[in-house]
Write a protein that holds these residues in place. Sequence first.
Motif, PDB file in Angstrom:
ATOM      1  N   SER A 164      55.779  38.105  33.428  1.00  0.00           N
ATOM      2  CA  SER A 164      56.073  39.197  32.500  1.00  0.00           C
ATOM      3  C   SER A 164      55.842  40.535  33.201  1.00  0.00           C
ATOM      4  CB  SER A 164      55.174  39.082  31.263  1.00  0.00           C
ATOM      5  OG  SER A 164      55.331  40.194  30.429  1.00  0.00           O
ATOM      6  N   GLN A 165      56.820  41.408  33.079  1.00  0.00           N
ATOM      7  CA  GLN A 165      56.708  42.738  33.676  1.00  0.00           C
ATOM      8  C   GLN A 165      57.044  43.809  32.637  1.00  0.00           C
ATOM      9  OE1 GLN A 165      59.739  44.299  36.357  1.00  0.00           O
ATOM     10  NE2 GLN A 165      58.167  44.898  37.829  1.00  0.00           N
ATOM     11  N   ASN A 166      56.159  44.773  32.516  1.00  0.00           N
ATOM     12  CA  ASN A 166      56.385  45.915  31.636  1.00  0.00           C
ATOM     13  C   ASN A 166      56.225  47.174  32.487  1.00  0.00           C
ATOM     14  OD1 ASN A 166      56.612  47.703  29.561  1.00  0.00           O
ATOM     15  ND2 ASN A 166      54.869  46.965  28.388  1.00  0.00           N
ATOM     16  N   ALA A 167      57.358  47.800  32.806  1.00  0.00           N
ATOM     17  CA  ALA A 167      57.346  48.965  33.694  1.00  0.00           C
ATOM     18  C   ALA A 167      57.867  50.181  32.939  1.00  0.00           C
ATOM     19  CB  ALA A 167      58.197  48.703  34.933  1.00  0.00           C
ATOM     20  N   SER A 168      57.118  51.277  33.031  1.00  0.00           N
ATOM     21  CA  SER A 168      57.501  52.499  32.326  1.00  0.00           C
ATOM     22  C   SER A 168      57.361  53.694  33.262  1.00  0.00           C
ATOM     23  CB  SER A 168      56.618  52.690  31.090  1.00  0.00           C
ATOM     24  OG  SER A 168      56.883  53.911  30.461  1.00  0.00           O
ATOM     25  N   SER A 169      58.432  54.475  33.347  1.00  0.00           N
ATOM     26  CA  SER A 169      58.415  55.699  34.149  1.00  0.00           C
ATOM     27  C   SER A 169      58.876  56.852  33.259  1.00  0.00           C
ATOM     28  CB  SER A 169      59.350  55.563  35.355  1.00  0.00           C
ATOM     29  OG  SER A 169      59.423  56.781  36.073  1.00  0.00           O
ATOM     30  N   SER A 170      58.035  57.895  33.161  1.00  0.00           N
ATOM     31  CA  SER A 170      58.342  59.023  32.277  1.00  0.00           C
ATOM     32  C   SER A 170      58.133  60.340  33.013  1.00  0.00           C
ATOM     33  CB  SER A 170      57.447  59.003  31.030  1.00  0.00           C
ATOM     34  OG  SER A 170      57.657  57.831  30.273  1.00  0.00           O
ATOM     35  N   ALA A 171      59.102  61.224  32.846  1.00  0.00           N
ATOM     36  CA  ALA A 171      58.983  62.589  33.363  1.00  0.00           C
ATOM     37  C   ALA A 171      59.335  63.538  32.222  1.00  0.00           C
ATOM     38  CB  ALA A 171      59.918  62.811  34.542  1.00  0.00           C
ATOM     39  N   ASP A 226      62.751  58.330  38.391  1.00  0.00           N
ATOM     40  CA  ASP A 226      63.384  57.313  39.240  1.00  0.00           C
ATOM     41  C   ASP A 226      62.588  56.024  39.110  1.00  0.00           C
ATOM     42  OD1 ASP A 226      65.364  59.001  40.273  1.00  0.00           O
ATOM     43  OD2 ASP A 226      63.988  59.812  41.764  1.00  0.00           O
ATOM     44  N   GLN A 227      63.269  54.967  38.698  1.00  0.00           N
ATOM     45  CA  GLN A 227      62.569  53.696  38.482  1.00  0.00           C
ATOM     46  C   GLN A 227      63.308  52.547  39.164  1.00  0.00           C
ATOM     47  OE1 GLN A 227      62.748  51.645  34.624  1.00  0.00           O
ATOM     48  NE2 GLN A 227      60.517  51.644  34.587  1.00  0.00           N
ATOM     49  N   ASN A 228      62.558  51.771  39.926  1.00  0.00           N
ATOM     50  CA  ASN A 228      63.055  50.528  40.507  1.00  0.00           C
ATOM     51  C   ASN A 228      62.107  49.423  40.058  1.00  0.00           C
ATOM     52  OD1 ASN A 228      64.629  48.798  42.218  1.00  0.00           O
ATOM     53  ND2 ASN A 228      62.944  48.835  43.691  1.00  0.00           N
ATOM     54  N   THR A 251      60.115  37.559  31.645  1.00  0.00           N
ATOM     55  CA  THR A 251      60.418  38.664  30.731  1.00  0.00           C
ATOM     56  C   THR A 251      60.203  39.992  31.444  1.00  0.00           C
ATOM     57  OG1 THR A 251      59.723  37.361  28.821  1.00  0.00           O
ATOM     58  CG2 THR A 251      59.842  39.754  28.540  1.00  0.00           C
ATOM     59  N   GLN A 252      61.190  40.853  31.333  1.00  0.00           N
ATOM     60  CA  GLN A 252      61.078  42.179  31.935  1.00  0.00           C
ATOM     61  C   GLN A 252      61.433  43.251  30.900  1.00  0.00           C
ATOM     62  OE1 GLN A 252      64.134  43.728  34.601  1.00  0.00           O
ATOM     63  NE2 GLN A 252      62.578  44.352  36.077  1.00  0.00           N
ATOM     64  N   THR A 253      60.547  44.219  30.767  1.00  0.00           N
ATOM     65  CA  THR A 253      60.816  45.396  29.934  1.00  0.00           C
ATOM     66  C   THR A 253      60.653  46.623  30.822  1.00  0.00           C
ATOM     67  OG1 THR A 253      59.955  44.284  27.955  1.00  0.00           O
ATOM     68  CG2 THR A 253      60.163  46.689  27.881  1.00  0.00           C
ATOM     69  N   ALA A 254      61.763  47.291  31.052  1.00  0.00           N
ATOM     70  CA  ALA A 254      61.748  48.458  31.946  1.00  0.00           C
ATOM     71  C   ALA A 254      62.264  49.672  31.179  1.00  0.00           C
ATOM     72  CB  ALA A 254      62.610  48.195  33.181  1.00  0.00           C
ATOM     73  N   THR A 255      61.495  50.740  31.250  1.00  0.00           N
ATOM     74  CA  THR A 255      61.858  51.966  30.536  1.00  0.00           C
ATOM     75  C   THR A 255      61.735  53.160  31.470  1.00  0.00           C
ATOM     76  OG1 THR A 255      60.989  51.040  28.472  1.00  0.00           O
ATOM     77  CG2 THR A 255      61.388  53.413  28.521  1.00  0.00           C
ATOM     78  N   SER A 256      62.787  53.958  31.512  1.00  0.00           N
ATOM     79  CA  SER A 256      62.779  55.192  32.296  1.00  0.00           C
ATOM     80  C   SER A 256      63.203  56.341  31.379  1.00  0.00           C
ATOM     81  CB  SER A 256      63.749  55.076  33.480  1.00  0.00           C
ATOM     82  OG  SER A 256      63.812  56.297  34.197  1.00  0.00           O
ATOM     83  N   ASN A 257      62.318  57.340  31.253  1.00  0.00           N
ATOM     84  CA  ASN A 257      62.582  58.477  30.377  1.00  0.00           C
ATOM     85  C   ASN A 257      62.463  59.785  31.150  1.00  0.00           C
ATOM     86  OD1 ASN A 257      62.909  57.045  27.860  1.00  0.00           O
ATOM     87  ND2 ASN A 257      60.690  56.739  27.815  1.00  0.00           N
ATOM     88  N   ALA A 258      63.428  60.651  30.960  1.00  0.00           N
ATOM     89  CA  ALA A 258      63.365  62.007  31.506  1.00  0.00           C
ATOM     90  C   ALA A 258      63.692  62.972  30.377  1.00  0.00           C
ATOM     91  CB  ALA A 258      64.344  62.178  32.659  1.00  0.00           C
ATOM     92  N   SER A 259      62.775  63.888  30.127  1.00  0.00           N
ATOM     93  CA  SER A 259      62.943  64.807  29.005  1.00  0.00           C
ATOM     94  C   SER A 259      62.633  66.234  29.444  1.00  0.00           C
ATOM     95  CB  SER A 259      62.022  64.398  27.845  1.00  0.00           C
ATOM     96  OG  SER A 259      62.039  65.355  26.816  1.00  0.00           O
ATOM     97  N   ALA A 260      63.569  67.139  29.148  1.00  0.00           N
ATOM     98  CA  ALA A 260      63.373  68.557  29.459  1.00  0.00           C
ATOM     99  C   ALA A 260      63.581  69.362  28.179  1.00  0.00           C
ATOM    100  CB  ALA A 260      64.343  69.018  30.538  1.00  0.00           C
ATOM    101  N   THR A 340      64.922  43.654  29.020  1.00  0.00           N
ATOM    102  CA  THR A 340      65.192  44.824  28.177  1.00  0.00           C
ATOM    103  C   THR A 340      65.038  46.056  29.063  1.00  0.00           C
ATOM    104  OG1 THR A 340      64.322  43.707  26.203  1.00  0.00           O
ATOM    105  CG2 THR A 340      64.537  46.108  26.117  1.00  0.00           C
ATOM    106  N   ALA A 341      66.159  46.721  29.312  1.00  0.00           N
ATOM    107  CA  ALA A 341      66.151  47.883  30.196  1.00  0.00           C
ATOM    108  C   ALA A 341      66.665  49.095  29.430  1.00  0.00           C
ATOM    109  CB  ALA A 341      67.022  47.628  31.426  1.00  0.00           C
ATOM    110  N   THR A 342      65.896  50.177  29.498  1.00  0.00           N
ATOM    111  CA  THR A 342      66.262  51.399  28.775  1.00  0.00           C
ATOM    112  C   THR A 342      66.130  52.597  29.706  1.00  0.00           C
ATOM    113  OG1 THR A 342      65.412  50.455  26.712  1.00  0.00           O
ATOM    114  CG2 THR A 342      65.794  52.832  26.757  1.00  0.00           C
ATOM    115  N   SER A 343      67.188  53.388  29.746  1.00  0.00           N
ATOM    116  CA  SER A 343      67.174  54.628  30.524  1.00  0.00           C
ATOM    117  C   SER A 343      67.584  55.777  29.600  1.00  0.00           C
ATOM    118  CB  SER A 343      68.146  54.524  31.707  1.00  0.00           C
ATOM    119  OG  SER A 343      68.219  55.752  32.403  1.00  0.00           O
ATOM    120  N   ASN A 344      66.693  56.760  29.473  1.00  0.00           N
ATOM    121  CA  ASN A 344      66.950  57.895  28.590  1.00  0.00           C
ATOM    122  C   ASN A 344      66.828  59.202  29.358  1.00  0.00           C
ATOM    123  OD1 ASN A 344      67.226  56.404  26.100  1.00  0.00           O
ATOM    124  ND2 ASN A 344      65.009  56.149  26.077  1.00  0.00           N
ATOM    125  N   ALA A 345      67.784  60.075  29.150  1.00  0.00           N
ATOM    126  CA  ALA A 345      67.718  61.433  29.691  1.00  0.00           C
ATOM    127  C   ALA A 345      68.052  62.393  28.561  1.00  0.00           C
ATOM    128  CB  ALA A 345      68.693  61.610  30.847  1.00  0.00           C
TER     129      ALA A 345
END
Length: 655
Positions: A164-171, A226-228, A251-260, A340-345
């Motif tokens: 199981s992997q839960n990876a989150s990257s937020s800027a 930037d998420q790998n 199971t992999q849940t990867a989330t990358s968020n960039a908010s300005a 489950t992969a989510t990329s938000n800008a």
Amino acid sequence: MKAKLLSVAVALLALWVVPSAFADSGGSGGFQAGAQSASTNQAALGAAASYQNAVNANVPVSIAGGNVTSGPSSAGQTATSSATTDVSNKAKTDQDQHLNQNIGGNSGCYAGCGGAGGFQAGVQNADTNQLAAGAAVSNQNAVNANVPVSIAGGNVNSGPSSASQNASSSASTDVSNKAKTDQDQSLHQNIGGGSCKLGCGGAGGFQAGIQDAQTNQLAVGIAKSDQNAVNANVPVSIAGGNVSSGPSSATQTATSNASADVSNKAKTDQDQHLSQNIGGGSCLAGCGGPGGFQLGVQNAETNQGALGIAKSDQNAVNANVPVSIAGGNVSSGPSSATQTATSNASADVSNKAKTDQDQSLHQNIGDRWCGCEPRDRSAECVAGCGGAGGFQLGVQKADTNQVAAGAAFSDQNAVNSNTPVSIAGGDISSGPSSASQRATSNASADVSNKAKTDQDQHLSQNIGGGSCLAGCGGAGGFQAGVQSAETNQWAAGAAFSNQNAVNANAPSSTAGGNIASGPSSATQTATSNAYTDVSNKAKTDQDQGLKQDIGGKDCGCSKDGKDGHDNLSAGSGGAGGFQAGVQAAETNQWALGIAKSDQNAVNSNTPSSTAGGNIYAGPSSATQTATSIGSTDVSNRAKTDQDQWLRQQLPVSRI
């Protein structure tokens, strides 16, 4: 009339016997000035960076050795990388100014006297300059892997994988400028006419109020994530034995968020009140008329620039890839991996400006009882009298310039794959695939300019003409009100969503044996959204009221008809008045919106054999739901209200 002429003769006779101190005297004078200046300069810079390399790995390795047996993999990895920047400038300026000037006439001079004079000026100046910049960068490399390796060795046996992997990257960056300027100005001037009887100079007054407020704001915000994220089960055999991979339910849940979030807010309030009262004195003959100058100026300028950029780059891989090169058979267990992969800008850029200008000018020029109080008519000029005159000008000017630009980019590569590979090896047997993939890529840009300008202007001018009977100069007045509001808005927004979503069961044999692929019921839901909302809103309200009364003895007050003379005159100049109201409102708006959604969604069961054996593909009931949306909402809204009232009253000429 005979009675008044007799009184003039008596006064002339009296002047022959008075001491010289009672003649040829200059009138009292006053100078009053108030100046306020406030300058505020602010600069703020913030930067946040998070770099993360998180590796959770099980990697048994055998080189020219025996078998490699890897037990079940249920490793859990939670990796979080966050970079947050909050940069803000706040400025508040309050200026209050109150000037009061009272100048009495010359009470000891009776002939050849200079009129009382006064100068009153109030100046308020406020300059605010704000610069804010923020940048947030999050770079994440998260690897959760089970990789048993055999080189020129024995068999590779990999147990079941439920890692199981839960990876989150937020800027996230929040950049803001806020400025508020309040200017209150009140000027009151009273000038008396004195007690001169013959050959008297008229009382005069100068009154000016100036308000100037300038606000300059620039805000820039950049957010980049930037998420790998890799969650992999990869048993490898090179020139070795068989590869046996157990079932995969990773199971992999990867989330990358960039908010300005970038914003400028400016509010300017200007209140100005000018009151001028100039009395005419008690001169009887050869009198100079009272005069007044009144000027009110309000100027507000607001310049705003905002730029926001958000970018999210995501590479999410959830893979079960047993590999055999010049080795034995490859046997892959069933795949029910979930990704489950989510990329938000998201970029939110806004400028808000509000300008309120209130201006009130009141001018009374007349004899000493211009305020309508009871008076003695025997003390007014009857021959050779100069007419009262007044100048009144009100100016309001508001300029608002807004520039807003926002861009959001979401790039997503999401791969959920079961791919056993045999090169110059034996047979490949792939179990059933029920892998599930949910991939979402969102790019949103919200760019807006809002400007509101309120201008209220009220001018009142009362000029009294006195009760002259012969050789009289007519009362005259100049009254002008000017309102100018200019609003320029420029807004541009762009949103781009690029999505590559792959949910695959692809056993591959090159120069090898047969391929047997189990049934495929893989499920894929892929969504790519690009949304841009660009708007300009401008509202301008202009209210202007001008009231001018130029008349005879009553200076704009109601007449009761009991003043004791017959209202007849000879050789008199007529009363004259000039009244002008000007309103100018100009609004320029420019809006541009771009939204682009690129989607490549692949849900496949693709066994492949090159120069190899037979392929046996099981039944496929795979489900794919792919959605790609590009939406742009661009709007310009402008509302202008102009209300103007002019009232002018002049007396009827009499001969």
